[in-house]
Structures are given as structure tokens and as C-alpha cells.
Design a protein around this motif. Structure first.
Motif, PDB file in Angstrom:
ATOM      1  N   HIS A 232     -27.039  -1.858 -39.976  1.00 13.91           N
ATOM      2  CA  HIS A 232     -28.026  -0.861 -40.392  1.00 13.91           C
ATOM      3  C   HIS A 232     -28.846  -1.334 -41.578  1.00 13.91           C
ATOM      4  O   HIS A 232     -30.036  -1.000 -41.695  1.00 13.91           O
ATOM      5  N   ILE A 235     -31.398  -3.463 -40.010  1.00 16.54           N
ATOM      6  CA  ILE A 235     -32.421  -2.646 -39.355  1.00 16.54           C
ATOM      7  C   ILE A 235     -33.433  -2.146 -40.378  1.00 16.54           C
ATOM      8  O   ILE A 235     -34.650  -2.156 -40.140  1.00 16.54           O
ATOM      9  N   THR A 236     -32.959  -1.701 -41.526  1.00 10.15           N
ATOM     10  CA  THR A 236     -33.873  -1.274 -42.592  1.00 10.15           C
ATOM     11  C   THR A 236     -34.810  -2.405 -42.984  1.00 10.15           C
ATOM     12  O   THR A 236     -36.031  -2.222 -43.093  1.00 10.15           O
ATOM     13  N   ARG A 296     -27.494   7.004 -32.746  1.00  8.98           N
ATOM     14  CA  ARG A 296     -27.780   5.847 -31.889  1.00  8.98           C
ATOM     15  C   ARG A 296     -28.985   6.121 -30.993  1.00  8.98           C
ATOM     16  O   ARG A 296     -29.838   5.249 -30.800  1.00  8.98           O
ATOM     17  N   LEU A 299     -32.165   5.870 -33.023  1.00 11.96           N
ATOM     18  CA  LEU A 299     -32.468   4.472 -33.306  1.00 11.96           C
ATOM     19  C   LEU A 299     -33.043   3.755 -32.089  1.00 11.96           C
ATOM     20  O   LEU A 299     -34.089   3.099 -32.163  1.00 11.96           O
ATOM     21  N   LEU A 336     -36.825   6.277 -35.823  1.00 11.40           N
ATOM     22  CA  LEU A 336     -35.925   5.175 -36.186  1.00 11.40           C
ATOM     23  C   LEU A 336     -35.340   5.346 -37.587  1.00 11.40           C
ATOM     24  O   LEU A 336     -34.124   5.189 -37.774  1.00 11.40           O
ATOM     25  N   ASN A 340     -31.391   5.745 -38.539  1.00 14.58           N
ATOM     26  CA  ASN A 340     -30.696   4.685 -39.264  1.00 14.58           C
ATOM     27  C   ASN A 340     -30.000   5.227 -40.510  1.00 14.58           C
ATOM     28  O   ASN A 340     -28.836   4.899 -40.781  1.00 14.58           O
ATOM     29  N   ILE A 344     -25.961   5.337 -41.267  1.00 12.95           N
ATOM     30  CA  ILE A 344     -25.372   4.787 -42.488  1.00 12.95           C
ATOM     31  C   ILE A 344     -24.486   5.842 -43.155  1.00 12.95           C
ATOM     32  O   ILE A 344     -23.342   5.582 -43.545  1.00 12.95           O
ATOM     33  N   ASN A 360     -28.783  -0.016 -49.217  1.00 14.06           N
ATOM     34  CA  ASN A 360     -29.859   0.131 -48.240  1.00 14.06           C
ATOM     35  C   ASN A 360     -31.228   0.095 -48.918  1.00 14.06           C
ATOM     36  O   ASN A 360     -32.187  -0.479 -48.380  1.00 14.06           O
ATOM     37  N   ALA A 397     -33.642  -4.902 -33.592  1.00  9.70           N
ATOM     38  CA  ALA A 397     -33.175  -3.659 -34.211  1.00  9.70           C
ATOM     39  C   ALA A 397     -32.469  -2.775 -33.182  1.00  9.70           C
ATOM     40  O   ALA A 397     -31.435  -2.162 -33.481  1.00  9.70           O
ATOM     41  N   ALA A 401     -28.658  -1.528 -33.233  1.00  9.42           N
ATOM     42  CA  ALA A 401     -28.304  -0.114 -33.116  1.00  9.42           C
ATOM     43  C   ALA A 401     -27.171   0.075 -32.121  1.00  9.42           C
ATOM     44  O   ALA A 401     -26.247   0.862 -32.338  1.00  9.42           O
ATOM     45  N   ALA A 405     -24.456   1.592 -34.586  1.00  9.97           N
ATOM     46  CA  ALA A 405     -24.633   3.033 -34.763  1.00  9.97           C
ATOM     47  C   ALA A 405     -23.458   3.814 -34.199  1.00  9.97           C
ATOM     48  O   ALA A 405     -22.971   3.508 -33.110  1.00  9.97           O
TER      49      ALA A 405
END
Length: 422
Positions: A232, A235-236, A296, A299, A336, A340, A344, A360, A397, A401, A405
Motif C-alpha cells: 500500500h 501504491i501511494t 480491495r 483499489l 483508489l 488504499n 492501510i 504513508n 498498483a 492491491a 488489500a
């Protein structure tokens, strides 16, 4: 399954309004400085490189400070950290207004003004880095698992509205009265800090007698390690870097491929990016409240929608089709980002919510730093490389996920409350 945020009692509504105001004004101060400082720096006698150094190094200070603030939210509590993140930056905005006025009236030299503005801006950025970790930890404390994504969407929409507010202040009064614009936001930030002090309760659970962590139904007896959250955090980084890349190349695309003048391309790019931001805010603040999806699902669907928008960006034949693609892209990120953040929060132990949010925020800052550079390099090579790489990163990403996720039926809840607490 996620559910819309339920109605809150009056004290909880007041707390939510105070938190909303704090986030809006935090983002507004950042946006005002970013928009106003490059031309204002020239007026004050700074070179463009010197102004760039102020902005870059202060951003680095925020990146470094964010995880420290995240750890402090678990030690000192959410409310003190949030207060520090409001009051100190408000004082810094006031000092900036005074320094600008003194320099424009030639009361101080350009060198002294440069050193002072740099010091104040670094201090402002370092303390502003406390707001998001504390706000996310507070939201995790006051929303149940079923409402977590919607709660994080509320935070995202607040921050987005603040960015628009800062741009509007810069647009309406920043050019003609920069001192007034900084002073106005300073006063509003002080008022928001007062609202936080009066209305926002401390939600961090205190250790029991003897310094032990809480035990029983509300305690997390597992390890507080955050290593398993790495998908995650990545992904950020990817999502923010993609957005920064598009910000960097938008005006260049309009100028080089559609024949707009330099001035017209900047104006049109600003309009397109603002439209994308409004779509993202609308989805975060309104649409997701009515979607019963897991983190999920948010995302995956957000990443896929954003990737499809990038395909439209690639194929756009003019400014209108480019605008449509970017609006869809904004909607994709509006799904998204809350998904996310919700993942987290749901995956982090109860006593490490602030730590997770701080880490994050560091990855978010890294994405903001990497995006413009990535856009400049790719655009110099080939414009087609920009949407192609964005699509590839969004698919990465989506894969992350799937890997990280939590699924609604199997995720560990780490004792998040079932119903919101006031």
C-alpha cells in the motif's frame, strides 16, 4: 462490505467539522505557497533557483518529519499533534506575510529575506507534516471497519478542497496583495486550531496503570510491525507520482500537439487539472458514501478506471477529449486513494495507526517529488511514453492491491470499533 457513514451525535459532528476545517486550511496554505511563491520570489529579488530551493528543501523537511509525527501520535495523542500542525504553520504564514511586506517595502535586504523565508518555510513544512498522520489516526479511531473507506474519502476530499481554496486565494488576491493572502490564511488557520482545541476529543486509548497497553476486547495483542503494509505504501508512491507526471506534461501537451500558445496552454492546463481534481473530490466526498465495496474493490476498480482514462489521454485528439480523459482519471483516483488509505488503516494494528499514516505520508511526498521529474524526462523522450508508463504503473498498483488489500471476509480488524465513537 462497506456502509455509508451513519448519522453522528452533535459532539461528533462538531469534531468532524473541526477536522474538516483543519485539513482544508492545511492544504490551502500549501497550495497558496506553491502557486504564489515563484512569481513572488522574483518580486522579492530571489533568483528562480533560490525560490526552487526553498520549495524543494521545505518539501524534503515535510517528508522527513511525517513519520516522526506519526510515531508521536501514538505517544502524545492525536489532538496535541494536530494542534501543533495547525498553530505553528499558522504562525509561519503570519511571519511570511510580515517578511514579504518588509522586503517589498525595502525594509530588509534580499539576502536577509531569502534566509528568513527559507527558515520559516522549512518550519512550516515540518510541522504541517503532522496533520495527515494525526487526522488519519483520529478517523481510524472514530469509524468502524465498515465505514473506514468512506472516512478516508472524507479526509481526501477535505484536502482536495483546501488545494482549490489556496489556488483561488492566489488567483483572486495573491498577485495584487500577497501579504494579505498570507495573512488571511494565517488568521483562518489560527481559528481552525482553536476549533480543534475546543471540539476535537482525544481518541487515542491511554495505557493502563503501570504503563501497559490496553488489553481485552479493544486491544491488539499482535506485533505492531508495519512491514506487511509495503504494497500500500508503494501504491501511494505510484499513484501520486502518476498525478505529478501529468501535472508536469499537461501544458506541454496542449502547446506541442494542439498548437496552443504558451499563455493559452497554461490557462487550459490549469482548467483541465482543476476539473480532474473536482471529479476526484466529488467521488471521495460523495460517491463512495453510497458504494458498498471492500477496500480491495475500491483499489482495483479505481486503478482500472484510471488506466482506461490514460488510454483515452493517449488517444485524445484535442483539448476537449483530453479534458474528458482527465475527468475520468480524477474519478479513478477518487476511488483508489480512499481504498488504499482504508486498506492501510484496516491492516495496521490499533496502536500503530499514526505510525502507518506517517510512513504513508512519506511515500506520498516521495511521489510528489518524483512525478514532475519523471514527466519531464519522459516527455523529452516521447510523449507517448507518458501515458504508456502511467498505464503500466496503474496495472502494477492493481496487482499490489490484489496482493495486499484486506478482503472483507478475511481481513484482520485489529479491534477497530464497530460503530463510530463521538
Amino acid at each position: 462490505m462497506t456502509r455509508p457513514l451513519p448519522s453522528l451525535p452533535a459532539p461528533a459532528r462538531s469534531a468532524r467539522i473541526a477536522l474538516f476545517t483543519a485539513l482544508v486550511l492545511k492544504a490551502a496554505g500549501l497550495s497558496l505557497f506553491v502557486v504564489l511563491m515563484p512569481p513572488l520570489g522574483r518580486q522579492m529579488g530571489f533568483t528562480d533557483i533560490e525560490t526552487g530551493m526553498i520549495m524543494s528543501l521545505s518539501a524534503l523537511a515535510g517528508i522527513v518529519a511525517a513519520p516522526v509525527w506519526g510515531f508521536l501520535t501514538e505517544r502524545a495523542g492525536r489532538k496535541p499533534v494536530l494542534l501543533a500542525g495547525m498553530l505553528v504553520p499558522a504562525a509561519c504564514l503570519g511571519l511570511t506575510a510580515a517578511l514579504v511586506e518588509m522586503r517589498l517595502s525595502l525594509a530588509i535586504s534580499a539576502g536577509l529575506a531569502l534566509a528568513a523565508v527559507f527558515a520559516v518555510r522549512v518550519l512550516q513544512a515540518a510541522f504541517s507534516g503532522s496533520v495527515l498522520p494525526a487526522a488519519q489516526a483520529h478517523m481510524a479511531d472514530t469509524t468502524g471497519r465498515q465505514q473506514r473507506v468512506q472516512g478516508m474519502g472524507f479526509l481526501g476530499s477535505s484536502f482536495g478542497l483546501g488545494a482549490i481554496l489556496g489556488g483561488m486565494v492566489a488567483w483572486r488576491i495573491g498577485g495584487s496583495a500577497p501579504t494579505v493572502s498570507f495573512a488571511v490564511l494565517a488568521a483562518l488557520a489560527f481559528a481552525a486550531g482553536l476549533a480543534v482545541w475546543l471540539c476535537l476529543p482525544e481518541t487515542r486509548e491511554r495505557p493502563t496503570a503501570g504503563g501497559r497497553e490496553p488489553t481485552g476486547a479493544g486491544a491488539d495483542t499482535r506485533s505492531a510491525s508495519l512491514a506487511r503494509l509495503w504494497p500500500h505504501f508503494v501504491i501511494t508512491l505510484l499513484a501520486v507520482a502518476i498525478y505529478g507526471t501529468l501535472q508536469q506534461v499537461m501544458a506541454l501537451r496542449l502547446q506541442d500537439y494542439y498548437g496552443l500558445s504558451g499563455e493559452a496552454s497554461v490557462s487550459r492546463a490549469g482548467f483541465i487539472l482543476a476539473a480532474a481534481a473536482i471529479c476526484m473530490i466529488t467521488v471521495q466526498g460523495i460517491v463512495i458514501r453510497h458504494l458498498a465495496w471492500s477496500p480491495r474493490a475500491f483499489l482495483l476498480r479505481g486503478a482500472v478506471l484510471a488506466a482506461l482514462a490514460m488510454a483515452g489521454f493517449w488517444a485524445a485528439t484535442g483539448p476537449v477529449s483530453l479534458l474528458a480523459a482527465m475527468m475520468v482519471f480524477g474519478a479513478g483516483l477518487g476511488l483508489l486513494f480512499p481504498g488504499n488509505l482504508g486498506a492501510i488503516s484496516l491492516s495496521a494494528p490499533a496502536r500503530a495507526q499514526g505510525k502507518a499514516a506517517g510512513i504513508n505520508a512519506t511515500f506520498q511526498g516521495l511521489g510528489m517529488a518524483c512525478g514532475p521529474l519523471l514527466g519531464a524526462v519522459l516527455n523529452a523522450h516521447s510523449f507517448a511514453a507518458v501515458p504508456a508508463l502511467c498505464i503500466a504503473l496503474l496495472l502494477v498498483a492493481a496487482a499490489l492491491a490484489r496482493l495486499g488489500a484486506p478482503h472483507p471476509d478475511t481481513a484482520d480488524t485489529f479491534a477497530t470499533p464497530v460503530e463510530p465513537r463521538p
